[in-house]
Design a protein around this motif. Structure first.
Motif, PDB file in Angstrom:
ATOM      1  N   GLU A   1       0.851  -1.187   0.000  1.00 30.54           N
ATOM      2  CA  GLU A   1       0.000   0.000   0.000  1.00 30.54           C
ATOM      3  C   GLU A   1       0.888   1.238   0.000  1.00 30.54           C
ATOM      4  O   GLU A   1       1.886   1.289   0.718  1.00 30.54           O
ATOM      5  N   GLN A   2       0.523   2.244  -0.795  1.00 37.59           N
ATOM      6  CA  GLN A   2       1.387   3.413  -0.936  1.00 37.59           C
ATOM      7  C   GLN A   2       0.585   4.657  -1.283  1.00 37.59           C
ATOM      8  O   GLN A   2      -0.544   4.571  -1.774  1.00 37.59           O
ATOM      9  N   ALA A   3       1.193   5.813  -1.024  1.00 41.40           N
ATOM     10  CA  ALA A   3       0.590   7.096  -1.379  1.00 41.40           C
ATOM     11  C   ALA A   3       1.717   8.045  -1.753  1.00 41.40           C
ATOM     12  O   ALA A   3       2.843   7.916  -1.263  1.00 41.40           O
ATOM     13  N   GLY A   4       1.398   8.997  -2.616  1.00 40.55           N
ATOM     14  CA  GLY A   4       2.449   9.916  -3.007  1.00 40.55           C
ATOM     15  C   GLY A   4       2.008  10.965  -3.996  1.00 40.55           C
ATOM     16  O   GLY A   4       0.820  11.252  -4.161  1.00 40.55           O
ATOM     17  N   ILE A   5       3.011  11.515  -4.672  1.00 38.32           N
ATOM     18  CA  ILE A   5       2.840  12.597  -5.634  1.00 38.32           C
ATOM     19  C   ILE A   5       3.254  12.084  -7.006  1.00 38.32           C
ATOM     20  O   ILE A   5       4.176  11.278  -7.113  1.00 38.32           O
ATOM     21  N   ILE A   6       2.549  12.550  -8.058  1.00 41.21           N
ATOM     22  CA  ILE A   6       2.774  12.026  -9.403  1.00 41.21           C
ATOM     23  C   ILE A   6       2.744  13.149 -10.432  1.00 41.21           C
ATOM     24  O   ILE A   6       1.979  14.111 -10.286  1.00 41.21           O
ATOM     25  N   VAL A   7       3.584  13.019 -11.458  1.00 38.24           N
ATOM     26  CA  VAL A   7       3.491  13.819 -12.676  1.00 38.24           C
ATOM     27  C   VAL A   7       3.162  12.827 -13.776  1.00 38.24           C
ATOM     28  O   VAL A   7       3.865  11.823 -13.948  1.00 38.24           O
ATOM     29  N   THR A   8       2.077  13.091 -14.505  1.00 36.72           N
ATOM     30  CA  THR A   8       1.597  12.095 -15.448  1.00 36.72           C
ATOM     31  C   THR A   8       1.176  12.685 -16.779  1.00 36.72           C
ATOM     32  O   THR A   8       0.776  13.840 -16.866  1.00 36.72           O
ATOM     33  N   GLY A   9       1.271  11.864 -17.788  1.00 31.78           N
ATOM     34  CA  GLY A   9       0.864  12.147 -19.158  1.00 31.78           C
ATOM     35  C   GLY A   9       1.035  10.837 -19.905  1.00 31.78           C
ATOM     36  O   GLY A   9       0.687   9.784 -19.408  1.00 31.78           O
ATOM     37  N   ARG A  10       1.644  10.881 -21.089  1.00 30.09           N
ATOM     38  CA  ARG A  10       1.931   9.621 -21.785  1.00 30.09           C
ATOM     39  C   ARG A  10       2.970   8.801 -21.020  1.00 30.09           C
ATOM     40  O   ARG A  10       3.009   7.582 -21.115  1.00 30.09           O
ATOM     41  N   ALA A  11       3.835   9.473 -20.303  1.00 30.61           N
ATOM     42  CA  ALA A  11       4.783   8.828 -19.390  1.00 30.61           C
ATOM     43  C   ALA A  11       4.507   9.387 -17.997  1.00 30.61           C
ATOM     44  O   ALA A  11       3.818  10.387 -17.850  1.00 30.61           O
ATOM     45  N   PHE A  12       5.056   8.749 -16.954  1.00 27.81           N
ATOM     46  CA  PHE A  12       4.813   9.258 -15.607  1.00 27.81           C
ATOM     47  C   PHE A  12       6.020   8.995 -14.714  1.00 27.81           C
ATOM     48  O   PHE A  12       6.846   8.119 -14.963  1.00 27.81           O
ATOM     49  N   ALA A  13       6.076   9.761 -13.642  1.00 22.38           N
ATOM     50  CA  ALA A  13       7.001   9.521 -12.540  1.00 22.38           C
ATOM     51  C   ALA A  13       6.256   9.848 -11.259  1.00 22.38           C
ATOM     52  O   ALA A  13       5.378  10.717 -11.241  1.00 22.38           O
ATOM     53  N   ALA A  14       6.591   9.135 -10.195  1.00 21.83           N
ATOM     54  CA  ALA A  14       5.927   9.335  -8.909  1.00 21.83           C
ATOM     55  C   ALA A  14       6.902   9.055  -7.782  1.00 21.83           C
ATOM     56  O   ALA A  14       7.836   8.262  -7.934  1.00 21.83           O
ATOM     57  N   LEU A  15       6.677   9.713  -6.661  1.00 18.84           N
ATOM     58  CA  LEU A  15       7.438   9.464  -5.446  1.00 18.84           C
ATOM     59  C   LEU A  15       6.426   9.062  -4.382  1.00 18.84           C
ATOM     60  O   LEU A  15       5.433   9.769  -4.167  1.00 18.84           O
TER      61      LEU A  15
END
Length: 197
Positions: free
Chosen positions: A89-103
């Motif tokens: 289980e996790q929660a965080g912040i994301i930048v998304t579009g055709r590709a994504f990254a999250a912490l």
């Protein structure tokens, strides 16, 4: 004759302290939402995101709570407390579009851990017993993103890689927050204290 009058310069809202009982208008779910995904009243002053099952890549999940990029360059910060009931289980912040990254702050088998996700790869950056963390993303002109985390909101540790934001299918890149859990078992939640630009 036309008479010039002073005009107020207005900008859409961006930052959110989650003090309202209803969602502010700058936010949108990635897809049609369900009422049980979130609450602004269970813990006043926080947005509670109930962990939703993850069955696809993070950038395809309908329960991402997102905003459009507000400027060409900016920094955004959030603070969360994870109350997980199961490993993964996790929660965080994301930048998304055709590709994504999250912490994310993720519950592991031996305690919580900070995890950096980039498309189909995930890297554990830190193992901790803590369940509260601050995340931020610094976005440079052109969309280059640097993810960072901090335990106290002062000493920031960067993710090992930057991420180039990509537009989505219908619109530009978005950023936001989320809470997920593997499978359909008993799940917990994450409380987000603020989301500040």
């Amino acid at each position: 004759p036309l008479v010039a009058t002073p005009q107020m310069i207005c900008a859409p809202a961006t930052s959110d302290e989650f003090d309202s009982a209803t969602a502010e208008r700058q936010w949108q779910w990635l897809a049609n939402h369900h009422e049980g995904w979130s609450s602004l009243s269970v813990r006043p002053g926080c947005l509670r995101l109930f962990s939703q099952p993850t069955a696809q890549p993070l950038n395809k999940l309908p329960h991402l709570w997102l905003q459009k990029f507000p400027a060409r360059s900016f920094t955004v910060e959030t603070r969360l407390e994870l109350s997980a009931r199961q490993p993964g289980e996790q929660a965080g912040i994301i930048v998304t579009g055709r590709a994504f990254a999250a912490l994310t702050l993720r519950r592991g088998t031996g305690g919580n851990e900070i995890v950096f996700h980039r498309d189909d790869q995930s890297f554990v950056l830190n193992k901790t017993g803590k369940n509260e963390v601050c995340f931020r993303v610094q976005v440079a002109d052109g969309g280059l993103c640097q993810f960072e985390f901090s335990w106290d909101g002062a000493d920031w540790q960067p993710a090992p890689e930057t991420f180039q934001a990509q537009p989505g299918v219908w619109i530009g890149a978005k950023l936001g927050i989320f809470s997920t859990a593997p499978g359909d078992g008993q799940t917990g939640h994450a409380d987000f204290d603020y989301f500040r630009f």
